[in-house]
Structures are given as structure tokens and as C-alpha cells.
Design a protein around this motif. Structure first.
Motif, PDB file in Angstrom:
ATOM      1  N   GLU A 138     -21.250 -15.283  -5.500  1.00  0.00           N
ATOM      2  CA  GLU A 138     -22.577 -15.097  -4.922  1.00  0.00           C
ATOM      3  C   GLU A 138     -22.557 -15.357  -3.420  1.00  0.00           C
ATOM      4  O   GLU A 138     -23.250 -14.698  -2.663  1.00  0.00           O
ATOM      5  CB  GLU A 138     -23.588 -16.033  -5.598  1.00  0.00           C
ATOM      6  CG  GLU A 138     -23.834 -15.712  -7.065  1.00  0.00           C
ATOM      7  CD  GLU A 138     -24.837 -16.653  -7.698  1.00  0.00           C
ATOM      8  OE1 GLU A 138     -25.363 -17.539  -6.967  1.00  0.00           O
ATOM      9  OE2 GLU A 138     -25.096 -16.531  -8.906  1.00  0.00           O
ATOM     10  N   ARG A 139     -21.776 -16.338  -2.983  1.00  0.00           N
ATOM     11  CA  ARG A 139     -21.738 -16.703  -1.560  1.00  0.00           C
ATOM     12  C   ARG A 139     -20.385 -16.363  -0.939  1.00  0.00           C
ATOM     13  O   ARG A 139     -20.271 -15.493  -0.102  1.00  0.00           O
ATOM     14  CB  ARG A 139     -22.033 -18.195  -1.407  1.00  0.00           C
ATOM     15  CG  ARG A 139     -23.439 -18.606  -1.858  1.00  0.00           C
ATOM     16  CD  ARG A 139     -23.540 -20.106  -2.060  1.00  0.00           C
ATOM     17  NE  ARG A 139     -23.116 -20.851  -0.888  1.00  0.00           N
ATOM     18  CZ  ARG A 139     -22.435 -22.004  -0.947  1.00  0.00           C
ATOM     19  NH1 ARG A 139     -22.087 -22.519  -2.108  1.00  0.00           N
ATOM     20  NH2 ARG A 139     -22.097 -22.615   0.161  1.00  0.00           N
ATOM     21  N   PHE A 140     -19.341 -17.050  -1.381  1.00  0.00           N
ATOM     22  CA  PHE A 140     -18.019 -16.886  -0.780  1.00  0.00           C
ATOM     23  C   PHE A 140     -17.069 -16.217  -1.749  1.00  0.00           C
ATOM     24  O   PHE A 140     -16.894 -16.660  -2.885  1.00  0.00           O
ATOM     25  CB  PHE A 140     -17.468 -18.244  -0.360  1.00  0.00           C
ATOM     26  CG  PHE A 140     -16.040 -18.204   0.122  1.00  0.00           C
ATOM     27  CD1 PHE A 140     -15.715 -17.565   1.307  1.00  0.00           C
ATOM     28  CD2 PHE A 140     -15.021 -18.797  -0.622  1.00  0.00           C
ATOM     29  CE1 PHE A 140     -14.405 -17.509   1.758  1.00  0.00           C
ATOM     30  CE2 PHE A 140     -13.714 -18.748  -0.184  1.00  0.00           C
ATOM     31  CZ  PHE A 140     -13.407 -18.111   1.013  1.00  0.00           C
ATOM     32  N   SER A 141     -16.423 -15.137  -1.307  1.00  0.00           N
ATOM     33  CA  SER A 141     -15.415 -14.451  -2.111  1.00  0.00           C
ATOM     34  C   SER A 141     -14.055 -15.097  -1.869  1.00  0.00           C
ATOM     35  O   SER A 141     -13.659 -15.323  -0.719  1.00  0.00           O
ATOM     36  CB  SER A 141     -15.349 -12.970  -1.732  1.00  0.00           C
ATOM     37  OG  SER A 141     -14.210 -12.360  -2.297  1.00  0.00           O
ATOM     38  N   VAL A 142     -13.332 -15.397  -2.952  1.00  0.00           N
ATOM     39  CA  VAL A 142     -12.027 -16.035  -2.806  1.00  0.00           C
ATOM     40  C   VAL A 142     -10.928 -15.035  -2.461  1.00  0.00           C
ATOM     41  O   VAL A 142      -9.766 -15.411  -2.322  1.00  0.00           O
ATOM     42  CB  VAL A 142     -11.638 -16.802  -4.084  1.00  0.00           C
ATOM     43  CG1 VAL A 142     -12.687 -17.847  -4.432  1.00  0.00           C
ATOM     44  CG2 VAL A 142     -11.414 -15.847  -5.254  1.00  0.00           C
ATOM     45  N   ALA A 143     -11.274 -13.746  -2.333  1.00  0.00           N
ATOM     46  CA  ALA A 143     -10.279 -12.746  -1.914  1.00  0.00           C
ATOM     47  C   ALA A 143      -9.708 -13.134  -0.553  1.00  0.00           C
ATOM     48  O   ALA A 143     -10.454 -13.491   0.362  1.00  0.00           O
ATOM     49  CB  ALA A 143     -10.922 -11.366  -1.853  1.00  0.00           C
ATOM     50  N   TRP A 144      -8.386 -13.035  -0.421  1.00  0.00           N
ATOM     51  CA  TRP A 144      -7.740 -13.449   0.833  1.00  0.00           C
ATOM     52  C   TRP A 144      -7.452 -12.214   1.681  1.00  0.00           C
ATOM     53  O   TRP A 144      -6.342 -11.715   1.748  1.00  0.00           O
ATOM     54  CB  TRP A 144      -6.456 -14.204   0.534  1.00  0.00           C
ATOM     55  CG  TRP A 144      -5.986 -14.973   1.731  1.00  0.00           C
ATOM     56  CD1 TRP A 144      -6.601 -15.083   2.945  1.00  0.00           C
ATOM     57  CD2 TRP A 144      -4.796 -15.753   1.835  1.00  0.00           C
ATOM     58  NE1 TRP A 144      -5.885 -15.885   3.798  1.00  0.00           N
ATOM     59  CE2 TRP A 144      -4.765 -16.314   3.133  1.00  0.00           C
ATOM     60  CE3 TRP A 144      -3.759 -16.047   0.968  1.00  0.00           C
ATOM     61  CZ2 TRP A 144      -3.738 -17.142   3.581  1.00  0.00           C
ATOM     62  CZ3 TRP A 144      -2.738 -16.869   1.409  1.00  0.00           C
ATOM     63  CH2 TRP A 144      -2.727 -17.405   2.692  1.00  0.00           C
ATOM     64  N   ASP A 145      -8.504 -11.739   2.317  1.00  0.00           N
ATOM     65  CA  ASP A 145      -8.358 -10.588   3.209  1.00  0.00           C
ATOM     66  C   ASP A 145      -9.197 -10.804   4.453  1.00  0.00           C
ATOM     67  O   ASP A 145     -10.344 -11.256   4.377  1.00  0.00           O
ATOM     68  CB  ASP A 145      -8.794  -9.303   2.511  1.00  0.00           C
ATOM     69  CG  ASP A 145      -7.625  -8.586   1.852  1.00  0.00           C
ATOM     70  OD1 ASP A 145      -6.620  -8.354   2.541  1.00  0.00           O
ATOM     71  OD2 ASP A 145      -7.711  -8.278   0.657  1.00  0.00           O
ATOM     72  N   THR A 146      -8.646 -10.488   5.633  1.00  0.00           N
ATOM     73  CA  THR A 146      -9.267 -10.582   6.960  1.00  0.00           C
ATOM     74  C   THR A 146      -9.733 -11.991   7.283  1.00  0.00           C
ATOM     75  O   THR A 146     -10.597 -12.175   8.140  1.00  0.00           O
ATOM     76  CB  THR A 146     -10.471  -9.620   7.124  1.00  0.00           C
ATOM     77  OG1 THR A 146     -11.622 -10.158   6.450  1.00  0.00           O
ATOM     78  CG2 THR A 146     -10.160  -8.236   6.591  1.00  0.00           C
ATOM     79  N   ILE A 147      -9.189 -13.007   6.647  1.00  0.00           N
ATOM     80  CA  ILE A 147      -9.617 -14.384   6.889  1.00  0.00           C
ATOM     81  C   ILE A 147      -8.377 -15.269   6.986  1.00  0.00           C
ATOM     82  O   ILE A 147      -7.400 -15.071   6.268  1.00  0.00           O
ATOM     83  CB  ILE A 147     -10.562 -14.865   5.760  1.00  0.00           C
ATOM     84  CG1 ILE A 147     -11.149 -16.241   6.090  1.00  0.00           C
ATOM     85  CG2 ILE A 147      -9.868 -14.875   4.423  1.00  0.00           C
ATOM     86  CD1 ILE A 147     -12.233 -16.680   5.129  1.00  0.00           C
ATOM     87  N   SER A 148      -8.405 -16.237   7.885  1.00  0.00           N
ATOM     88  CA  SER A 148      -7.246 -17.112   8.066  1.00  0.00           C
ATOM     89  C   SER A 148      -7.094 -18.048   6.868  1.00  0.00           C
ATOM     90  O   SER A 148      -8.063 -18.330   6.148  1.00  0.00           O
ATOM     91  CB  SER A 148      -7.410 -17.937   9.345  1.00  0.00           C
ATOM     92  OG  SER A 148      -8.470 -18.869   9.202  1.00  0.00           O
ATOM     93  N   GLY A 149      -5.875 -18.538   6.660  1.00  0.00           N
ATOM     94  CA  GLY A 149      -5.620 -19.424   5.533  1.00  0.00           C
ATOM     95  C   GLY A 149      -6.432 -20.701   5.597  1.00  0.00           C
ATOM     96  O   GLY A 149      -7.007 -21.138   4.591  1.00  0.00           O
ATOM     97  N   ALA A 150      -6.512 -21.321   6.786  1.00  0.00           N
ATOM     98  CA  ALA A 150      -7.242 -22.584   6.929  1.00  0.00           C
ATOM     99  C   ALA A 150      -8.727 -22.396   6.648  1.00  0.00           C
ATOM    100  O   ALA A 150      -9.355 -23.194   5.939  1.00  0.00           O
ATOM    101  CB  ALA A 150      -7.036 -23.141   8.331  1.00  0.00           C
ATOM    102  N   ARG A 151      -9.301 -21.317   7.183  1.00  0.00           N
ATOM    103  CA  ARG A 151     -10.726 -21.048   6.968  1.00  0.00           C
ATOM    104  C   ARG A 151     -10.994 -20.743   5.490  1.00  0.00           C
ATOM    105  O   ARG A 151     -12.007 -21.180   4.934  1.00  0.00           O
ATOM    106  CB  ARG A 151     -11.152 -19.869   7.856  1.00  0.00           C
ATOM    107  CG  ARG A 151     -12.639 -19.536   7.801  1.00  0.00           C
ATOM    108  CD  ARG A 151     -12.963 -18.425   8.781  1.00  0.00           C
ATOM    109  NE  ARG A 151     -12.840 -18.880  10.153  1.00  0.00           N
ATOM    110  CZ  ARG A 151     -13.833 -19.414  10.870  1.00  0.00           C
ATOM    111  NH1 ARG A 151     -15.033 -19.538  10.324  1.00  0.00           N
ATOM    112  NH2 ARG A 151     -13.639 -19.797  12.103  1.00  0.00           N
ATOM    113  N   HIS A 152     -10.090 -20.004   4.867  1.00  0.00           N
ATOM    114  CA  HIS A 152     -10.267 -19.667   3.456  1.00  0.00           C
ATOM    115  C   HIS A 152     -10.271 -20.928   2.588  1.00  0.00           C
ATOM    116  O   HIS A 152     -11.136 -21.100   1.721  1.00  0.00           O
ATOM    117  CB  HIS A 152      -9.156 -18.722   3.006  1.00  0.00           C
ATOM    118  CG  HIS A 152      -9.335 -18.186   1.623  1.00  0.00           C
ATOM    119  ND1 HIS A 152      -9.022 -18.918   0.497  1.00  0.00           N
ATOM    120  CD2 HIS A 152      -9.818 -16.995   1.171  1.00  0.00           C
ATOM    121  CE1 HIS A 152      -9.287 -18.196  -0.585  1.00  0.00           C
ATOM    122  NE2 HIS A 152      -9.770 -17.031  -0.206  1.00  0.00           N
ATOM    123  N   ILE A 153      -9.297 -21.795   2.793  1.00  0.00           N
ATOM    124  CA  ILE A 153      -9.208 -23.019   1.996  1.00  0.00           C
ATOM    125  C   ILE A 153     -10.426 -23.905   2.219  1.00  0.00           C
ATOM    126  O   ILE A 153     -10.977 -24.491   1.275  1.00  0.00           O
ATOM    127  CB  ILE A 153      -7.915 -23.788   2.336  1.00  0.00           C
ATOM    128  CG1 ILE A 153      -6.696 -22.990   1.860  1.00  0.00           C
ATOM    129  CG2 ILE A 153      -7.913 -25.165   1.696  1.00  0.00           C
ATOM    130  CD1 ILE A 153      -5.372 -23.572   2.262  1.00  0.00           C
TER     131      ILE A 153
END
Length: 396
Positions: free
Chosen positions: A303-318
Motif C-alpha cells: 500500500e505504501r512502500f514496494s519492496v521491489a529493488w529497482d531505481t532505489i539505493s540499497g541503504a534507502r531500500h533497507i
């Protein structure tokens, strides 16, 4: 995967068409929207926006602030404790065991490097490593907010089974039906959305993975990857010769197919991640051996954050992952796919048929884009943002 992102971001597009001159924020938004349509399998459509840079509503900023001081520290400490605990288990139960050493190839030739693993161990020590690894992987997913994982196992039509499955019974000389044991799949094939895919597959079946050479040398993770039986490849090599990689993977697929005690290998035939709504063209590595495969489809509703790892840095994703209280994962485990003789003779046909089946059962959109298109998309996004920052700095 982290090195892949760095590589994508370090190769800006060269043509003027790929690097439009952006003179305002509205130009930037329009350019990104156009890019997202063109490269839809890699576009982020969640609340956090392209590259996870927002803009964020005030309510979301408040939620992130609260999670940063409460949820994130707790989850970080628990996850590191789980990782350390499993490392110690692996260290203790491999202490007096010699690692299995497979094929090796000179580093400067590219492809496969020295293979060394503990996945070929037998006996109670191996059982402890596998069972504790599966349990702790599931605990780690729980810590990350995956409290419930919904798994479904749809049955394929009987006609399709009869066309692709090798005969499970045959008539002996006396005319009696003799039941044969079903063939063991040589590989598990899955769509690729995030590094979290690996944690799920570890918790479900504890298979081997294909990993870059440097993973085997990482603190903590290096030993764990050897217990998984990872196939290490020299992805950084400049040589175009990849025969060593495909040959080693093919050998491991055949070994898993014929030997119950051999580690099963898990392959992501797309070769890169998507946003979870699409399925890219499959590479043929998992299908060259002509052995049965076990298709698995992973979906991450959000609903808010997608866990797909695309166009986003590793640190920001985690960070955003840890800030989200509940994360969702749905798994569709298809029956073992038994190739026909025609598919065995044509790996591309085999891969294409499995891909279509996974797309149908997982309600995924087929896309013909690939890693080269992803490079263009990532690099163009970074180029656009850099131009906009330069423009604002000149205005100031």
C-alpha cells in the motif's frame, strides 16, 4: 545486486535523445513519467516515488520519523543477532569438515572461479545446518514484517500434465502397472523482485544460488553462502566468454536432478529484478540440461512502500523496509514442470513455455525488455536528476 546498481548508475546514456535538457521540475516530472511508461517493468509506482525520493506527504513523514526511533533500531538489532547466530551455527558444524571443491577456472579468463562449499556434506551436521537455516530465515522475514506468507499450490490441468510429465507408470512384462518414482526437479526457477526473494527460498527449501565471487569472501555471509552451496561466478570479469558459468550451472542442475543428496539450485532466469508486475524474457541456463524444473512465483502486495529493488539505493531500500510495520508476500508454487522431448531439444522453447505458464498463474505481464534496457532507464533517471540539480544550483 548492489554492484549491479552501481554499474547501472555509472553508465550514463550517450545520445541527446536519452538525455533531454530539463529546465524545470515540471519538465523533470514529465520526462520521468515518459520513461516510466517506456520502461514499465522497472518503474516504481509506490508512495515513495521514483528512486524512493518522494515527495512524501506529511503523514508519511510522521510515520517514518516514529519508525526511525522505535521500529528500526529494534529490527536492526534482532536481524543482526539472527545473522550472527546462524553464522556461529555454520562455523561450529563445519569446524572439522573439509569443504567440497568443484571445478575452477583462472580468474582472468572470467566465468567460474574456485567452487568451495559445505552443501555436499552428509549426516546430522548437514541436517542441523539446513533446518536451522530454514527456521532462522523465516524468523528474519518475520522481523522484517512478513508476519504471514500466503502460499498457494494450483493444480495444472490433467491434459497439460500428461503432455509434459514423463510417464509415472509403465507396464512391466507381466502387464502389471509398475509405479515409478517422480523425477526430481533439477532447479527451482522464480521471478526476481528483491533480495528478499533469497530469504524466502532459504526458508522454503534452502537451495543453492548463483552469486558473484566477492560474496564468498564477505564476513558472516561468506560462510553462510558456502553452506548454501552457492555457485560463485566472476561477474566483474571483462571477458565475454561465459561458457564456464553456464557449464557449471548445467552440471549442478544435472547433479541435483539425479542425486537426492545434492543441493538443489535456485535460478532467477530473468537475470535481473523487476517491480513485480512483469516477467522478462528468460535466459536458458536453467533449461539447458532438459531436466524438470519447479516454477515459483513471488508477489509482494503493498500500500505504501514496494519492496521491489529497482531505481532505489540499497541503504534507502533497507531503511524504508524496516520502517514499514507490515510487509506482504504471496507465493504461488506450481507443480514440477516436466519438459516434452521437443522442449528438451530446444531450451529456448522450454524456457518460453515455463515463462508463459508462470505469467498466467501469477497474473504477470510478459515483457521483452532486458538488462540493457534497465541500464538505459537507470542511467537516464540519474542523468535527468543531475541536470535538474545543476540547473537549480545555477539559478541560486
Amino acid at each position: 545486486m548492489e554492484s549491479e546498481l552501481k554499474d547501472l548508475n555509472s553508465n550514463p546514456p550517450s545520445s541527446k535523445e536519452e538525455r533531454p535538457l530539463l529546465k524545470s521540475d515540471s519538465d523533470l516530472a514529465a520526462a520521468i513519467e515518459e520513461l516510466d511508461k517506456k520502461f514499465a517493468p522497472y518503474a516504481r509506482t509506490d508512495l515513495y516515488g521514483t528512486m524512493g525520493l518522494g515527495p512524501f506527504p506529511m503523514t508519511e513523514k510522521i510515520k517514518l520519523a516514529v519508525a526511525l526511533v522505535t521500529l528500526v533500531p529494534l529490527r536492526f538489532i534482532l536481524s543482526m543477532s539472527i545473522l550472527l547466530l546462524y553464522y556461529l551455527i555454520c562455523r561450529v558444524f563445519t569446524l572439522f569438515s573439509a569443504p567440497y571443491r568443484g571445478a575452477e577456472e583462472e580468474e582472468d579468463e572470467g566465468g567460474v572461479v574456485v567452487q568451495e562449499d559445505y552443501a555436499h556434506m552428509e549426516g546430522w551436521k548437514r541436517t542441523v545446518i539446513v533446518r536451522s537455516g530454514r527456521f532462522l530465515s523465516r524468523v528474519l522475514l518475520f522481523v522484517f514484517g512478513f508476519y504471514w506468507i500466503h502460499e498457494s499450490r494450483p493444480d495444472r490441468d490433467s491434459d497439460m500434465d500428461s503432455n509434459h510429465k514423463n510417464t509415472s507408470t509403465e507396464i512391466n512384462q507381466k502387464g502389471e502397472a509398475a509405479t515409478e518414482e517422480p523425477e526430481r526437479p533439477g532447479a527451482i526457477v522464480s521471478n526476481h523482485v528483491s533480495y528478499l526473494d533469497i530469504l524466502y527460498h532459504m526458508s522454503a527449501s534452502f537451495p543453492s544460488f548463483v552469486a558473484k565471487r566477492s560474496v564468498g569472501k564477505l564476513p558472516l555471509v561468506g560462510l553462510i553462502s558456502k553452506c548454501l552451496g552457492c555457485v560463485y561466478v566472476q561477474r566483474e570479469a571483462k571477458s565475454p566468454d561465459f561458457k564456464g558459468v553456464s557449464g557449471t550451472v548445467n552440471e549442478r542442475v544435472r547433479e541435483a536432478h539425479r542425486n537426492k543428496s545434492a543441493p538443489t539450485i535456485m535460478l532467477f532466469p530473468e537475470g535481473t529484478t523487476t517491480n513485480g508486475d512483469y516477467l522478462l524474457t528468460f535466459k536458458t541456463g536453467a533449461f539447458l540440461a532438459g531436466t524438470p524444473v519447479l516454477p515459483v512465483v513471488l508477489k509482494y502486495p503493498y500500500e505504501r512502500f514496494s519492496v521491489a529493488w529497482d531505481t532505489i539505493s540499497g541503504a534507502r531500500h533497507i531503511l524504508f523496509l524496516l520502517c514499514q510495520f507490515v510487509n506482504h508476500l504471496e507465493v504461488i508454487r506450481l507443480p514440477v514442470y516436466y519438459p516434452s522431448q521437443e522442449e528438451k531439444d530446444d531450451p529456448k522453447l522450454y524456457a518460453s513455455n515455463v515463462r508463459r505458464l508462470m505469467a498466467t498463474e501469477g497474473n504477470l505481464i510478459l515483457s521483452e525488455l532486458g538488462l540493457s534496457d534497465k541500464r538505459i532507464y537507470h542511467a537516464t533517471l540519474n542523468g535527468n536528476l543531475s541536470q535538474t540539480r545543476d540547473f537549480h544550483q545555477k539559478e541560486e
